[in-house]
Each structure stands twice: as C-alpha cells, then as structure tokens.
Scaffold this active site. Structure first.
Site, PDB file in Angstrom:
ATOM      1  N   LYS A  15       0.822  -1.220   0.000  1.00 29.62           N
ATOM      2  CA  LYS A  15       0.000   0.000   0.000  1.00 29.62           C
ATOM      3  C   LYS A  15       0.855   1.268   0.000  1.00 29.62           C
ATOM      4  O   LYS A  15       0.647   2.176  -0.802  1.00 29.62           O
ATOM      5  CB  LYS A  15      -0.935   0.028   1.236  1.00 29.62           C
ATOM      6  CG  LYS A  15      -1.865  -1.164   1.340  1.00 29.62           C
ATOM      7  CD  LYS A  15      -2.733  -1.101   2.572  1.00 29.62           C
ATOM      8  CE  LYS A  15      -1.997  -1.133   3.905  1.00 29.62           C
ATOM      9  NZ  LYS A  15      -1.261  -2.390   4.172  1.00 29.62           N
ATOM     10  N   ARG A  90      -9.617   1.193   8.669  1.00 26.80           N
ATOM     11  CA  ARG A  90      -9.256  -0.200   8.946  1.00 26.80           C
ATOM     12  C   ARG A  90     -10.368  -0.943   9.677  1.00 26.80           C
ATOM     13  O   ARG A  90     -10.213  -2.120   9.980  1.00 26.80           O
ATOM     14  CB  ARG A  90      -8.003  -0.234   9.829  1.00 26.80           C
ATOM     15  CG  ARG A  90      -6.722  -0.639   9.107  1.00 26.80           C
ATOM     16  CD  ARG A  90      -5.571  -0.439  10.074  1.00 26.80           C
ATOM     17  NE  ARG A  90      -4.422  -1.236   9.798  1.00 26.80           N
ATOM     18  CZ  ARG A  90      -3.298  -0.774   9.234  1.00 26.80           C
ATOM     19  NH1 ARG A  90      -3.214   0.466   8.826  1.00 26.80           N
ATOM     20  NH2 ARG A  90      -2.272  -1.555   9.076  1.00 26.80           N
ATOM     21  N   ARG A 129      11.577  -5.175   5.118  1.00 26.08           N
ATOM     22  CA  ARG A 129      11.241  -3.748   4.885  1.00 26.08           C
ATOM     23  C   ARG A 129      12.172  -2.829   5.675  1.00 26.08           C
ATOM     24  O   ARG A 129      12.454  -3.059   6.845  1.00 26.08           O
ATOM     25  CB  ARG A 129       9.792  -3.494   5.316  1.00 26.08           C
ATOM     26  CG  ARG A 129       9.425  -2.015   5.365  1.00 26.08           C
ATOM     27  CD  ARG A 129       7.940  -1.772   5.313  1.00 26.08           C
ATOM     28  NE  ARG A 129       7.170  -2.467   6.324  1.00 26.08           N
ATOM     29  CZ  ARG A 129       5.837  -2.526   6.320  1.00 26.08           C
ATOM     30  NH1 ARG A 129       5.144  -1.949   5.366  1.00 26.08           N
ATOM     31  NH2 ARG A 129       5.216  -3.181   7.273  1.00 26.08           N
ATOM     32  N   ARG A 162      11.337  -1.436  11.192  1.00 23.00           N
ATOM     33  CA  ARG A 162      10.284  -1.140  12.174  1.00 23.00           C
ATOM     34  C   ARG A 162      10.207  -2.196  13.272  1.00 23.00           C
ATOM     35  O   ARG A 162      10.325  -3.380  13.011  1.00 23.00           O
ATOM     36  CB  ARG A 162       8.926  -1.052  11.459  1.00 23.00           C
ATOM     37  CG  ARG A 162       8.683   0.307  10.831  1.00 23.00           C
ATOM     38  CD  ARG A 162       7.498   0.327   9.910  1.00 23.00           C
ATOM     39  NE  ARG A 162       6.322  -0.362  10.423  1.00 23.00           N
ATOM     40  CZ  ARG A 162       5.189  -0.483   9.733  1.00 23.00           C
ATOM     41  NH1 ARG A 162       5.087   0.028   8.524  1.00 23.00           N
ATOM     42  NH2 ARG A 162       4.158  -1.120  10.254  1.00 23.00           N
ATOM     43  N   ARG A 173      -0.576  -9.155  13.344  1.00 21.81           N
ATOM     44  CA  ARG A 173      -1.197  -8.094  12.526  1.00 21.81           C
ATOM     45  C   ARG A 173      -2.026  -8.675  11.390  1.00 21.81           C
ATOM     46  O   ARG A 173      -3.068  -8.135  11.037  1.00 21.81           O
ATOM     47  CB  ARG A 173      -0.112  -7.150  11.999  1.00 21.81           C
ATOM     48  CG  ARG A 173       0.390  -6.203  13.098  1.00 21.81           C
ATOM     49  CD  ARG A 173       1.759  -5.641  12.799  1.00 21.81           C
ATOM     50  NE  ARG A 173       1.825  -4.917  11.559  1.00 21.81           N
ATOM     51  CZ  ARG A 173       2.948  -4.723  10.867  1.00 21.81           C
ATOM     52  NH1 ARG A 173       4.087  -5.206  11.307  1.00 21.81           N
ATOM     53  NH2 ARG A 173       2.916  -4.036   9.759  1.00 21.81           N
TER      54      ARG A 173
HETATM   55  P1  ADP Z   1       1.105  -1.989   7.728  1.00 22.97           P
HETATM   56  O1  ADP Z   1       0.623  -1.399   6.460  1.00 22.97           O
HETATM   57  O2  ADP Z   1       2.368  -2.779   7.580  1.00 22.97           O
HETATM   58  O3  ADP Z   1       0.037  -2.753   8.455  1.00 22.97           O
HETATM   59  P2  ADP Z   1       0.921   0.580   9.137  1.00 22.97           P
HETATM   60  O4  ADP Z   1       2.082   1.482   9.174  1.00 22.97           O
HETATM   61  O5  ADP Z   1      -0.223   0.922   8.245  1.00 22.97           O
HETATM   62  O6  ADP Z   1       1.486  -0.861   8.783  1.00 22.97           O
HETATM   63  O7  ADP Z   1       0.337   0.389  10.599  1.00 22.97           O
HETATM   64  C1  ADP Z   1       1.170   0.090  11.698  1.00 22.97           C
HETATM   65  C2  ADP Z   1       0.321   0.020  12.955  1.00 22.97           C
HETATM   66  O8  ADP Z   1      -0.269   1.304  13.209  1.00 22.97           O
HETATM   67  C3  ADP Z   1      -0.851  -0.950  12.940  1.00 22.97           C
HETATM   68  O9  ADP Z   1      -0.466  -2.271  13.275  1.00 22.97           O
HETATM   69  C4  ADP Z   1      -1.769  -0.318  13.993  1.00 22.97           C
HETATM   70  O10 ADP Z   1      -1.317  -0.603  15.294  1.00 22.97           O
HETATM   71  C5  ADP Z   1      -1.572   1.178  13.751  1.00 22.97           C
HETATM   72  N1  ADP Z   1      -2.559   1.691  12.787  1.00 22.97           N
HETATM   73  C6  ADP Z   1      -2.302   2.216  11.559  1.00 22.97           C
HETATM   74  N2  ADP Z   1      -3.436   2.605  10.964  1.00 22.97           N
HETATM   75  C7  ADP Z   1      -4.450   2.346  11.831  1.00 22.97           C
HETATM   76  C8  ADP Z   1      -5.862   2.500  11.787  1.00 22.97           C
HETATM   77  N3  ADP Z   1      -6.484   3.019  10.717  1.00 22.97           N
HETATM   78  N4  ADP Z   1      -6.568   2.122  12.880  1.00 22.97           N
HETATM   79  C9  ADP Z   1      -5.975   1.624  13.958  1.00 22.97           C
HETATM   80  N5  ADP Z   1      -4.653   1.416  14.061  1.00 22.97           N
HETATM   81  C10 ADP Z   1      -3.880   1.768  13.001  1.00 22.97           C
HETATM   82  P1  ADP Z   2       2.179  -1.876   3.210  1.00 23.09           P
HETATM   83  O1  ADP Z   2       2.123  -0.380   3.195  1.00 23.09           O
HETATM   84  O2  ADP Z   2       0.996  -2.494   2.531  1.00 23.09           O
HETATM   85  O3  ADP Z   2       2.423  -2.436   4.562  1.00 23.09           O
HETATM   86  P2  ADP Z   2       4.741  -1.521   1.830  1.00 23.09           P
HETATM   87  O4  ADP Z   2       4.432  -0.695   0.636  1.00 23.09           O
HETATM   88  O5  ADP Z   2       5.410  -0.863   2.975  1.00 23.09           O
HETATM   89  O6  ADP Z   2       3.415  -2.320   2.311  1.00 23.09           O
HETATM   90  O7  ADP Z   2       5.617  -2.752   1.319  1.00 23.09           O
HETATM   91  C1  ADP Z   2       6.111  -3.744   2.212  1.00 23.09           C
HETATM   92  C2  ADP Z   2       7.517  -4.143   1.790  1.00 23.09           C
HETATM   93  O8  ADP Z   2       7.467  -4.836   0.541  1.00 23.09           O
HETATM   94  C3  ADP Z   2       8.468  -2.975   1.558  1.00 23.09           C
HETATM   95  O9  ADP Z   2       9.745  -3.375   1.962  1.00 23.09           O
HETATM   96  C4  ADP Z   2       8.429  -2.728   0.051  1.00 23.09           C
HETATM   97  O10 ADP Z   2       9.645  -2.195  -0.457  1.00 23.09           O
HETATM   98  C5  ADP Z   2       8.178  -4.126  -0.487  1.00 23.09           C
HETATM   99  N1  ADP Z   2       7.287  -4.172  -1.648  1.00 23.09           N
HETATM  100  C6  ADP Z   2       6.190  -3.418  -1.889  1.00 23.09           C
HETATM  101  N2  ADP Z   2       5.589  -3.796  -3.042  1.00 23.09           N
HETATM  102  C7  ADP Z   2       6.321  -4.811  -3.533  1.00 23.09           C
HETATM  103  C8  ADP Z   2       6.209  -5.646  -4.705  1.00 23.09           C
HETATM  104  N3  ADP Z   2       5.196  -5.488  -5.578  1.00 23.09           N
HETATM  105  N4  ADP Z   2       7.141  -6.600  -4.899  1.00 23.09           N
HETATM  106  C9  ADP Z   2       8.153  -6.759  -4.002  1.00 23.09           C
HETATM  107  N5  ADP Z   2       8.309  -6.027  -2.882  1.00 23.09           N
HETATM  108  C10 ADP Z   2       7.409  -5.065  -2.653  1.00 23.09           C
END
Ligand code: ADP
Ligand code: ADP
Length: 219
Positions: A15, A90, A129, A162, A173
């Site tokens: 995302k 979410r 990541r 992270r 998660r």
């Molecule tokens: P990822 O895309 O890898 O799940 P994020 O950076 O979006 O990671 O989120 C990291 C953490 O931040 C989540 O596990 C949650 O604890 C919190 N978080 C992010 N967005 C929301 C949301 N919309 N509602 C509740 N908690 C959130």
């Molecule tokens: P999210 O926001 O959904 O948690 P991220 O965009 O942070 O996901 O991507 C998670 C990890 O995967 C990052 O290290 C990113 O560089 C890698 N990544 C994202 N998209 C791709 C893809 N299409 N193929 C391979 N690696 C990817």
C-alpha cells in the site's frame, strides 16, 4: 468534490509503496495513518505514547483517537483536492466516520484499491522492509534497495527496520487484519467502490494495474 482514494490490504501488501507512486501521477497528498502514528511516537506526544502501546503488540489503535487524528489531517489545506488514504479506514466504524467527515469537507471516496497477497509474501516483504526516519520512504533489502545501503535516496536520512515488522508481530497483525479490516472489502464492494488488484507482482506491474483501473473507472 475532493477525490479520496483508499488503499486497502494486509500489512506488507504494498500500500505505502504504491501510494508514494500514485501521489506523483494524481497530485493528491499521501496520508498514511501508520506514518502519522510513528511521527507522534518520534515526537513523544501523548497520542504517540498511547499508539505505541498498541502498535508494539500488533493491535489496532482505538478508533476514537485514530479518527480524530485523520480528521485533523484531512482538515488541512493541502487536502483541498483530496488525498490517497493508506491504512485508513481499517474498521467499518472508521469507514462510517470517514463518510461523515468527507460529507462535511466536500469530498467523496472515488475508489478503494484492494491490494492482495498471500501470507508468505507478506512475511517476506515485512521482514525485509526498511523505512526512512524522516518521511517514511519505503525500501526492501532485496526487492527495492536504496542506492546507498542504510540511507534514503530522497532525503538522505537513516533507514531503520520497524519494531513491529518481526515475524511474530506480523503474524498477529495479519490476524487482526483478517478479523477487523476484511469486513471493509464487502463494505466497499456493496457500495460499488472496490477494485481488486493482484499485489503479488512486481511493483511496476502493480502500479500499471492500479493506474489502468483508476483511468477506466474513476480519474
Ligand atoms: P502496515 O501497512 O504494515 O500494516 P501501518 O504502518 O499501516 O502498517 O500500521 C502500523 C500500525 O499502526 C498498525 O499495526 C496499527 O497498530 C496502527 N494503525 C495504523 N493505521 C491504523 C488504523 N487506521 N486504525 C488503527 N490502528 C492503526
Ligand atoms: P504496506 O504499506 O501495505 O504495509 P509496503 O508498501 O510498505 O506495504 O511494502 C512492504 C515491503 O514490501 C516494503 O519493503 C516494500 O519495499 C516491499 N514491496 C512493496 N511492493 C512490492 C512488490 N510489488 N514486490 C516486491 N516487494 C514489494
């Protein structure tokens, strides 16, 4: 009407990566709820302290504070044309509250891009990541390497892994996602907003699919 595009999908689906790219083509600002929480943690705010206690466990931060934080962000002038929402909403309650906010601010959800990938891919992506300290730019130790190891290409800041990207917390998660966020797939499908995109492809191909879908339907 301001344009809001939501990126929905499990942790590690891509995302944030796609949101960064989409901001360039759409000229909309990128709002990442996770980045906003991490900024608050870095600045040691009260919200940051509260959020950290949930994020470390892999749980969602409570809806009320999350919704208030997004509301404050959307109220800012740079969202006049809309935004790309990454990681919010979410829960169905967050989605309901978003509808109310946008009605008030004169915006609408144009599309919900639902990026999918299987659990093995999610673990592989999150475990490799690396994120940038200053602005949250996203890298991967194998799939998207920075030009210089440990340094962000865009702002020269330090890259870090992270705390919540451990295999153990990611598994939690993913469970939280399936239970609390998956209902949004039906929520937005029913409203005719959902576009499903196969996230298990190279970054460039995912972007192509996203842009094709957006052009055909919404932009
Ligand atoms: P990822 O895309 O890898 O799940 P994020 O950076 O979006 O990671 O989120 C990291 C953490 O931040 C989540 O596990 C949650 O604890 C919190 N978080 C992010 N967005 C929301 C949301 N919309 N509602 C509740 N908690 C959130
Ligand atoms: P999210 O926001 O959904 O948690 P991220 O965009 O942070 O996901 O991507 C998670 C990890 O995967 C990052 O290290 C990113 O560089 C890698 N990544 C994202 N998209 C791709 C893809 N299409 N193929 C391979 N690696 C990817």
């Amino acid at each position: 009407m301001a344009t809001y595009i939501i990126l929905l999908g499990p942790p590690g689906a891509g995302k944030g990566t796609q949101a960064e790219i989409l901001t360039e083509t759409t000229k909309l600002v990128h709002i990442s709820s996770g980045d906003l929480f991490r900024e608050n943690i870095q600045n040691q705010t009260k919200l940051g302290k509260l959020a950290k206690s949930y994020m470390d466990k892999g749980e969602l931060v409570p809806d009320d504070v999350t919704i208030d934080m997004i509301r404050d962000r959307i109220a800012r002038a740079d969202c006049e044309a809309g935004a790309i929402l990454d990681g919010f909403p979410r829960t169905p309650n967050q989605a309901d509250e978003l509808e109310k906010m946008l009605a008030e601010f004169g915006g609408q959800v144009n599309a919900v891009l639902y990026i999918t990938a299987n659990e093995l891919i999610l673990i592989e992506r999150t475990s490799g990541r690396w994120s940038c300290r200053a602005q949250g730019h996203i890298y991967h130790q194998q799939f998207n390497m920075p030009k210089k190891p440990g340094i962000c290409d865009y702002d020269g800041s330090e890259l870090y892994h992270r705390d919540d990207d451990t295999a153990e917390t990611v598994a939690i998660r993913i469970g939280v996602y399936l239970e609390q966020t998956m209902p949004l797939v039906e929520y937005y499908r029913k409203r005719g907003k959902l576009i499903e995109i196969n996230g298990a492809q190279a970054v460039e191909q995912v972007t192509k699919d996203l842009l094709t879908a957006l052009k055909d339907n919404y932009l």
